[in-house]
Design an enzyme around this catalytic site. Structure first.
Site, PDB file in Angstrom:
ATOM      1  N   HIS A  99     -20.945  -5.591 -11.115  1.00 52.29           N
ATOM      2  CA  HIS A  99     -20.284  -3.885 -10.677  1.00 52.29           C
ATOM      3  C   HIS A  99     -20.444  -3.601  -9.758  1.00 52.29           C
ATOM      4  O   HIS A  99     -20.907  -2.157  -9.137  1.00 52.29           O
ATOM      5  CB  HIS A  99     -19.457  -2.954 -11.778  1.00 52.29           C
ATOM      6  CG  HIS A  99     -18.390  -2.993 -12.672  1.00 52.29           C
ATOM      7  ND1 HIS A  99     -18.124  -4.683 -13.653  1.00 52.29           N
ATOM      8  CD2 HIS A  99     -17.463  -1.972 -12.893  1.00 52.29           C
ATOM      9  CE1 HIS A  99     -16.734  -4.560 -13.803  1.00 52.29           C
ATOM     10  NE2 HIS A  99     -16.109  -3.702 -13.666  1.00 52.29           N
ATOM     11  N   ASP A 159     -20.436   7.013 -16.475  1.00 52.57           N
ATOM     12  CA  ASP A 159     -18.663   7.508 -16.752  1.00 52.57           C
ATOM     13  C   ASP A 159     -17.995   6.585 -16.964  1.00 52.57           C
ATOM     14  O   ASP A 159     -16.719   6.586 -17.731  1.00 52.57           O
ATOM     15  CB  ASP A 159     -18.532   8.133 -15.212  1.00 52.57           C
ATOM     16  CG  ASP A 159     -19.242   9.502 -15.092  1.00 52.57           C
ATOM     17  OD1 ASP A 159     -20.048  10.273 -15.547  1.00 52.57           O
ATOM     18  OD2 ASP A 159     -18.772   9.719 -13.649  1.00 52.57           O
ATOM     19  N   GLU A 272     -20.811  17.157 -14.760  1.00 52.94           N
ATOM     20  CA  GLU A 272     -20.350  17.316 -14.256  1.00 52.94           C
ATOM     21  C   GLU A 272     -19.353  17.590 -12.874  1.00 52.94           C
ATOM     22  O   GLU A 272     -19.047  18.591 -13.470  1.00 52.94           O
ATOM     23  CB  GLU A 272     -19.778  15.686 -14.802  1.00 52.94           C
ATOM     24  CG  GLU A 272     -20.453  14.796 -15.184  1.00 52.94           C
ATOM     25  CD  GLU A 272     -20.127  13.573 -14.712  1.00 52.94           C
ATOM     26  OE1 GLU A 272     -19.261  12.656 -13.322  1.00 52.94           O
ATOM     27  OE2 GLU A 272     -20.714  12.327 -14.509  1.00 52.94           O
TER      28      GLU A 272
HETATM   29  P1  FAD Z   1     -24.682  -6.371 -11.833  1.00 51.67           P
HETATM   30  O1  FAD Z   1     -23.648  -5.559 -10.847  1.00 51.67           O
HETATM   31  O2  FAD Z   1     -23.818  -7.601 -13.028  1.00 51.67           O
HETATM   32  O3  FAD Z   1     -26.387  -6.190 -12.103  1.00 51.67           O
HETATM   33  C1  FAD Z   1     -26.520  -5.256 -11.302  1.00 51.67           C
HETATM   34  C2  FAD Z   1     -28.274  -5.259 -10.912  1.00 51.67           C
HETATM   35  O4  FAD Z   1     -28.782  -5.393 -12.197  1.00 51.67           O
HETATM   36  C3  FAD Z   1     -28.381  -6.943 -10.936  1.00 51.67           C
HETATM   37  O5  FAD Z   1     -29.852  -6.618  -9.099  1.00 51.67           O
HETATM   38  C4  FAD Z   1     -28.430  -7.942 -11.305  1.00 51.67           C
HETATM   39  O6  FAD Z   1     -29.010  -9.311 -10.559  1.00 51.67           O
HETATM   40  C5  FAD Z   1     -29.635  -7.006 -12.793  1.00 51.67           C
HETATM   41  N1  FAD Z   1     -28.944  -7.397 -13.265  1.00 51.67           N
HETATM   42  C6  FAD Z   1     -28.110  -7.327 -14.501  1.00 51.67           C
HETATM   43  N2  FAD Z   1     -28.426  -7.928 -15.286  1.00 51.67           N
HETATM   44  C7  FAD Z   1     -29.651  -7.756 -15.763  1.00 51.67           C
HETATM   45  C8  FAD Z   1     -29.808  -8.173 -17.201  1.00 51.67           C
HETATM   46  N3  FAD Z   1     -29.516  -8.485 -18.012  1.00 51.67           N
HETATM   47  N4  FAD Z   1     -31.616  -8.072 -16.905  1.00 51.67           N
HETATM   48  C9  FAD Z   1     -32.223  -7.123 -15.767  1.00 51.67           C
HETATM   49  N5  FAD Z   1     -31.553  -7.654 -14.608  1.00 51.67           N
HETATM   50  C10 FAD Z   1     -30.523  -7.427 -15.038  1.00 51.67           C
HETATM   51  N6  FAD Z   1     -24.179   3.600 -12.226  1.00 51.67           N
HETATM   52  C11 FAD Z   1     -24.203   4.936 -13.162  1.00 51.67           C
HETATM   53  O7  FAD Z   1     -25.573   5.439 -13.131  1.00 51.67           O
HETATM   54  N7  FAD Z   1     -23.419   6.117 -13.256  1.00 51.67           N
HETATM   55  C12 FAD Z   1     -22.011   5.592 -13.751  1.00 51.67           C
HETATM   56  O8  FAD Z   1     -21.603   6.566 -14.036  1.00 51.67           O
HETATM   57  C13 FAD Z   1     -21.364   4.526 -12.412  1.00 51.67           C
HETATM   58  N8  FAD Z   1     -20.437   4.686 -12.843  1.00 51.67           N
HETATM   59  C14 FAD Z   1     -19.922   3.492 -12.193  1.00 51.67           C
HETATM   60  C15 FAD Z   1     -18.401   3.130 -12.572  1.00 51.67           C
HETATM   61  C16 FAD Z   1     -18.025   2.174 -11.927  1.00 51.67           C
HETATM   62  C17 FAD Z   1     -16.454   2.202 -11.752  1.00 51.67           C
HETATM   63  C18 FAD Z   1     -18.608   0.978 -11.401  1.00 51.67           C
HETATM   64  C19 FAD Z   1     -18.110  -0.010 -10.345  1.00 51.67           C
HETATM   65  C20 FAD Z   1     -20.179   1.093 -11.507  1.00 51.67           C
HETATM   66  C21 FAD Z   1     -20.566   2.584 -12.039  1.00 51.67           C
HETATM   67  N9  FAD Z   1     -22.123   2.433 -11.296  1.00 51.67           N
HETATM   68  C22 FAD Z   1     -22.471   3.123 -12.713  1.00 51.67           C
HETATM   69  C23 FAD Z   1     -23.021   2.552 -11.374  1.00 51.67           C
HETATM   70  C24 FAD Z   1     -22.906   0.728 -12.371  1.00 51.67           C
HETATM   71  O9  FAD Z   1     -24.193   1.256 -13.239  1.00 51.67           O
HETATM   72  C25 FAD Z   1     -23.774  -0.103 -12.399  1.00 51.67           C
HETATM   73  O10 FAD Z   1     -23.726  -0.504 -10.653  1.00 51.67           O
HETATM   74  C26 FAD Z   1     -24.575  -1.244 -13.053  1.00 51.67           C
HETATM   75  O11 FAD Z   1     -26.120  -2.085 -11.858  1.00 51.67           O
HETATM   76  C27 FAD Z   1     -23.886  -2.585 -13.336  1.00 51.67           C
HETATM   77  O12 FAD Z   1     -23.897  -2.830 -14.050  1.00 51.67           O
HETATM   78  P2  FAD Z   1     -23.209  -4.403 -14.229  1.00 51.67           P
HETATM   79  O13 FAD Z   1     -23.582  -4.863 -15.673  1.00 51.67           O
HETATM   80  O14 FAD Z   1     -21.759  -4.919 -13.766  1.00 51.67           O
HETATM   81  O15 FAD Z   1     -24.638  -4.961 -13.604  1.00 51.67           O
END
Ligand code: FAD
Length: 514
Positions: A99, A159, A272
């Site tokens: 994400h 969120d 918020e």
């Molecule tokens: P990924 O996109 O898969 O990875 C993100 C980063 O973390 C990459 O660098 C990856 O290599 C690293 N990573 C992933 N897993 C691990 C692990 N286990 N150990 C070490 N590194 C790792 N953020 C907020 O703070 N508050 C919000 O309310 C919020 N709402 C969101 C709503 C939506 C619809 C979306 C798309 C994003 C939102 N985000 C929010 C952002 C979100 O927190 C970040 O994009 C987060 O990185 C997404 O998590 P993911 O599991 O998809 O990680």
């Protein structure tokens, strides 16, 4: 184009420490490298998993990996990192739920580790009030297990909960509870991490503390989180969810700041806010504010308003058996706010329904590009930001929510890696959550990206005290500016825990140096 001149993190004894001879990756020989590795999980060199790992939620960056690893245990991840460490130029990216919006979880011609394939473990210790959770678990699953199984819940959220524990802990994880408990990175007591050197370590405030502080907010640069110990508290039954509209930005921020700086226990459980367009636009305007379809927005209540309006969003937790009537509790907390009659909406919802309120829409919008921009802007500059950005550049909206709410610097431990604006106690999260829809409805993706650049240009030329949240830059100079006086510490942490820069290449911070 990235131009990296030196190789600052190559340790002199790197070659001696490699137990096996160096191998190079040439097209076609990659499967051989995995032979004899003894992985319990699987490796995919083509097909759907590889195509998925080449893109993310942002939909503007694409980078093909050489393979996707589906680990079954933390030891599989150790083996993959060790393989990469003896293979020149090979990098490894953990992918949570993909994400990110700018390729942060991608590895161009590298290995992507799909963290969700390790069977999610959510082990709750109700007496100690924590849950041991695997790094690839989704927060929505953590919520369901803790609440339904034990009547407990994590304290700090995002969120949207279709994100992994490791993914949000690598950034910060903020939402309307952060003013009380800090971001999610402040609400874990212990981690298990595989470092870029291939060491599987447990870390906390007491044990391997430098690794603990580095990894939290560390953009995946220092290690892969395989387990997190998440702090829990009793879950409420219900939530009173309230929205209140303001015409004046100064009154909106005054009330929001009042609520987040009250004594603990004297405020709402969630604060918020968002900016919306003063029009009947279904996505960006009045219809986006009401809490259910029966409610109406009566513009006559806000005469002489400008192009945008502001909405404060509040939530109060309660138990069904609470002795004080809910209306009295809400009235007490609302005292002192500058409210306009007739532009306030309230509903009661179950606690889990509230936390799961942001759901995938199931429409093409969710799959379309999302050139989002997330910023932390200091209180000192937020009024000018409102004037120049919300009221000018964005006065037709962004095709999705524009969040703005205050956070408190004192709730963030400086030893952790997330970077904040430099000045005041209060700073604001500003999130432009752009959902692209084809012309002629909205801007093209290129125009959205250009608008983001224009906003950053305004922040820079006006010398606003701000930082990107969920940052992305294309060159080391950008990262140096981002980290400012924390750059040296960040570099040193990289040298300690990922000396050959294997991990998280999608951020384009450190080049693989062997
Ligand atoms: P990924 O996109 O898969 O990875 C993100 C980063 O973390 C990459 O660098 C990856 O290599 C690293 N990573 C992933 N897993 C691990 C692990 N286990 N150990 C070490 N590194 C790792 N953020 C907020 O703070 N508050 C919000 O309310 C919020 N709402 C969101 C709503 C939506 C619809 C979306 C798309 C994003 C939102 N985000 C929010 C952002 C979100 O927190 C970040 O994009 C987060 O990185 C997404 O998590 P993911 O599991 O998809 O990680």
């Amino acid at each position: 184009m990235i131009a990296f001149i030196d190789r600052p993190f190559l340790h002199e004894d790197d070659d001696e420490s490699s137990p096996e001879p160096a191998t190079t990756v040439q097209d076609g020989n990659l499967p051989n490298l995995f032979k004899g590795l003894g992985l319990l999980g699987t490796v995919e060199f083509s097909g759907g998993a590889v195509a998925t790992a080449a893109k993310d939620f942002g939909g503007v960056q694409f980078s093909q990996p050489l393979a996707v690893i589906n680990p079954l245990t933390s030891h599989d991840i150790v083996k993959v990192i060790k393989l990469a460490s003896r293979t020149p130029q090979l990098t490894v990216a953990a992918r949570g739920n993909g994400h990110s919006v700018a390729g942060q979880a991608m590895a161009h011609r590298g290995l992507v580790v799909d963290m969700k394939t390790i069977e999610p473990k959510i082990d709750v210790d109700p007496d100690a009030a924590y849950a041991d959770v695997s790094g690839g678990a989704l927060w929505e699953d953590v919520l369901k297990r803790c609440v339904l199984g034990y009547g407990l819940a994590p304290r700090s959220w995002t969120d949207y909960l279709g994100l992994t524990v490791g993914g949000t802990l690598s950034n910060a994880g903020v939402s309307g509870q952060s003013f009380i408990y800090g971001p999610q990175t402040e609400n874990v007591a212990e981690l298990e991490v595989v470092t870029g050197a291939g060491d599987l370590l447990v870390c906390s405030n007491e044990q391997n503390s430098e690794l603990f502080y580095s990894v939290l907010g560390g953009l995946g640069q220092f290690g892969i989180i395989t387990r997190a110990r998440v702090l829990l508290q009793p879950a409420p039954d219900m939530v009173r969810w309230i929205r209140v509209v303001y015409r004046e930005f100064s009154e909106f921020t005054r009330d929001a700041e009042l609520l987040v700086t009250r004594r603990e226990g004297d405020s709402f459980d969630y604060v918020e806010g968002f900016v919306f367009v003063n029009s009947d636009d279904p996505v960006n305007g009045w219809p986006s504010v009401v809490l259910n379809p029966d409610q109406h927005f009566e513009l006559a209540r806000i005469p002489a308003a400008g192009p945008v309006l502001y909405c404060l969003e509040l939530a109060l937790h309660y138990k069904n058996e609470d002795p004080t009537p809910l209306v009295d509790m809400v009235r007490r907390l609302m005292e002192g706010l500058r409210l306009t009659e007739g532009v306030r909406w309230e509903v009661n919802v179950g606690y889990m329904d509230f936390l799961l309120r942001v759901a995938t829409s199931g429409s093409g919008e969710w799959d379309a590009p999302h050139p989002w921009l997330n910023l932390f802007v200091s209180k000192a500059d937020i009024a000018e930001f409102d004037r120049l950005v919300f009221n000018h550049i964005l006065n037709h909206g962004v095709g999705g929510p524009v969040l703005i709410y205050p956070l408190l610097r004192s709730k963030w431990d400086k030893r952790k890696s997330t970077v904040l604006p430099e000045g005041e106690e209060i700073f604001y999260l500003v999130a432009l959550l752009r959902f692209w829809s084809p012309s002629p409805k909205g801007l093209s993706v290129e125009e959205m990206v250009a608008q983001n650049q224009q906003i950053l240009h305004i922040c820079n030329t006006n010398k606003f005290d701000f930082k990107l949240y969920l940052p992305h830059y294309n060159c080391m100079e950008g990262w140096k500016r981002h980290f400012g006086n924390q750059w040296t510490r960040f570099q040193q942490r990289k040298a300690s825990f990922d000396p050959t820069a294997i991990l998280a290449p999608g951020h384009k911070i450190f080049p693989r140096n062997w």
